[in-house]
Scaffold this active site. Sequence first.
Site, mmCIF file in Angstrom:
data_model
loop_
_atom_site.group_PDB
_atom_site.id
_atom_site.type_symbol
_atom_site.label_atom_id
_atom_site.label_comp_id
_atom_site.label_asym_id
_atom_site.label_seq_id
_atom_site.Cartn_x
_atom_site.Cartn_y
_atom_site.Cartn_z
ATOM 1 N N GLY A 232 0.752 -1.261 0.113
ATOM 2 C CA GLY A 232 -0.037 0.025 0.021
ATOM 3 C C GLY A 232 1.064 1.275 0.042
ATOM 4 O O GLY A 232 2.115 1.158 -0.409
ATOM 5 N N SER A 233 0.309 2.486 0.322
ATOM 6 C CA SER A 233 0.928 3.706 0.312
ATOM 7 C C SER A 233 1.906 3.676 1.487
ATOM 8 O O SER A 233 2.245 2.999 2.326
ATOM 9 C CB SER A 233 -0.131 4.759 0.712
ATOM 10 O OG SER A 233 -0.506 4.775 1.949
ATOM 11 N N GLU A 254 5.729 -3.391 1.161
ATOM 12 C CA GLU A 254 5.927 -2.913 -0.246
ATOM 13 C C GLU A 254 4.868 -1.812 -0.452
ATOM 14 O O GLU A 254 3.741 -1.653 -0.455
ATOM 15 C CB GLU A 254 5.358 -4.221 -1.057
ATOM 16 C CG GLU A 254 6.015 -5.421 -1.149
ATOM 17 C CD GLU A 254 7.500 -5.489 -1.255
ATOM 18 O OE1 GLU A 254 7.751 -4.650 -1.978
ATOM 19 O OE2 GLU A 254 8.147 -6.151 -1.056
ATOM 20 N N LEU A 255 5.492 -0.585 -0.672
ATOM 21 C CA LEU A 255 5.106 0.767 -0.504
ATOM 22 C C LEU A 255 5.233 1.418 -1.937
ATOM 23 O O LEU A 255 5.085 0.845 -2.907
ATOM 24 C CB LEU A 255 5.805 1.522 0.507
ATOM 25 C CG LEU A 255 5.978 0.791 1.877
ATOM 26 C CD1 LEU A 255 6.672 1.637 2.880
ATOM 27 C CD2 LEU A 255 4.604 0.254 2.315
ATOM 28 N N GLY A 256 5.198 2.679 -1.862
ATOM 29 C CA GLY A 256 4.956 3.528 -3.084
ATOM 30 C C GLY A 256 6.191 3.814 -3.675
ATOM 31 O O GLY A 256 7.362 3.025 -3.845
ATOM 32 N N CYS A 288 1.850 1.209 -8.029
ATOM 33 C CA CYS A 288 3.288 1.442 -7.215
ATOM 34 C C CYS A 288 4.638 1.831 -8.341
ATOM 35 O O CYS A 288 5.350 2.548 -7.988
ATOM 36 C CB CYS A 288 3.637 0.477 -6.197
ATOM 37 S SG CYS A 288 3.804 -1.107 -6.674
ATOM 38 N N GLU A 382 4.055 10.898 -5.364
ATOM 39 C CA GLU A 382 3.141 10.003 -5.941
ATOM 40 C C GLU A 382 1.759 10.450 -6.285
ATOM 41 O O GLU A 382 0.888 10.661 -5.373
ATOM 42 C CB GLU A 382 3.256 8.640 -5.038
ATOM 43 C CG GLU A 382 2.861 7.468 -5.857
ATOM 44 C CD GLU A 382 2.956 6.340 -5.040
ATOM 45 O OE1 GLU A 382 2.931 5.263 -5.916
ATOM 46 O OE2 GLU A 382 2.998 6.197 -3.932
ATOM 47 N N PHE A 384 -0.486 8.684 -8.443
ATOM 48 C CA PHE A 384 -1.310 7.519 -8.612
ATOM 49 C C PHE A 384 -2.473 7.741 -9.472
ATOM 50 O O PHE A 384 -3.697 7.454 -9.024
ATOM 51 C CB PHE A 384 -1.963 7.137 -7.084
ATOM 52 C CG PHE A 384 -1.610 5.613 -6.979
ATOM 53 C CD1 PHE A 384 -0.485 5.035 -7.125
ATOM 54 C CD2 PHE A 384 -2.658 4.842 -6.622
ATOM 55 C CE1 PHE A 384 -0.068 3.626 -6.790
ATOM 56 C CE2 PHE A 384 -2.523 3.397 -6.320
ATOM 57 C CZ PHE A 384 -1.065 2.854 -6.522
#
Length: 487
Positions: A232-233, A254-256, A288, A382, A384
Amino acid sequence: MVTPGFLPAGLWAGKLFDGRWQAGSSVQPVLEPATGTVLGSIATADPAQVARSAAAAARAQRDWAGMPYEDRAQVLRRAAQLAEEHGADIVEWLVRESGSTRLKAGFEAKISAKALHEAAALPSRSIGEMLPSSPGRLSLARRRPLGVVGVISPFNFPLYLAMRAVAPALALGNAVVVKPDPRTAVCGGLAIARLFELAGLPAGLLHVLPGDAAAGAALASDPHVAMIQFTGSTAAGRKVGETVGRHLKKVSLELGGKNALIVLDDADLERAVANTAWGAYLHQGQICMATGRVLVQRSIYPRFLQTLVAKARSLRVGDPAAADVALGPLIDARQRDHAARVVAEAVAAGATLEAGGGYDGLFFEPTVLSGVDRGNPAFNEEIFAPVAVVVPFDSDDEAVALANDSEYGLSMGIVSRNVGRALQLGERLHAGLLHINDQTVNDEVINPFGGVGASGNGARIGGPANIEEFTQWQWLTLKGEAPAYPL
């Protein structure tokens, strides 16, 4: 149309999954972002339900881990077969609930089935090694299941980004509690529950609990949960990491990303633009790994910009369930408003809006921004959303400096006819994923996936990383009889 065969509404409407379909603490509608149509209703879990599921998962896990490896593998193989058999239903849910185009949804369904096939091979893999030791003593290092793995998954690739953790975690002997994003709880959670239910997974090993931040916090802090895999973020990931750290659990974040695609002056211009459009506009930029910054060598910058603007203006935006479109809707109004704000602030800070920038409902136009310097919000944030930020550079050194000028470090790409030059430049980039002559959006299940910096905590998931991620080492020694110690 969403067909009733695989996920009949009477099975899951107003329910969650704890090994059986059960009513939750509250109910919320399932909305189609393209039209606002109510597709059904899901139950959401509160912290009390999370606690019950985590305890039940811990009880079930012990028998699952003790089963013959072939029995676990067979469940994964059957789930993979079912994912392929029901691929059309799964695609339909991805299109309607997550706003995916059919191209993107078809790819996601296939790669999720591939994740199940790959996971089915894990139970028969070597789980340790023999270590050197003294005569009369065996010394072993072996991998053991963690216990209960909590998976908190996002809305953008809802099926795959949950499945890539659920499948290997189960295959390696763990139980799993999944908290999918409630905006995509059917295609990103209940569909997975249904696959494993039909595949014969013993009840209690998989729990699918859509919920809000309170449910996620409960999962992260529950004493029965040994690990959290979060996608996610970065902002949300920091909170998850803080909670998990306080409770001394393993965590994969596991991020941006604010990913850079570098286009060198010897690149094929048409191919470079095609790569940029794919990386920036696939799934409306809600990835991402999306190409957030396009760094173009100045000698080809004017032609590149002109060609990209024409490409952006040619892309069709609309309801992916009703027409063959290149871009569907953003997931909700909050995401749309965030994108509109960053674009407006970028222009106010000196950027030029070359194409797009507007929206109709949740349909955001493919956008191109130029004149973006390092201090501009569009350079750093970011977004998105389908926004390509194009920045010129003069030298390879400047390209490296611009690409690395970010707190993120997920994915980068370089387009050049000179592979040696591209490799030399790539050696200096700070990224967990690097693609020479390809754009930034790539994942193939068999690769270790993860970023550095604000893009993650250095964890990796996928391929050879899965055994490391979802098990833990145990040292075991064995002697014929106990020694006589001199005390």
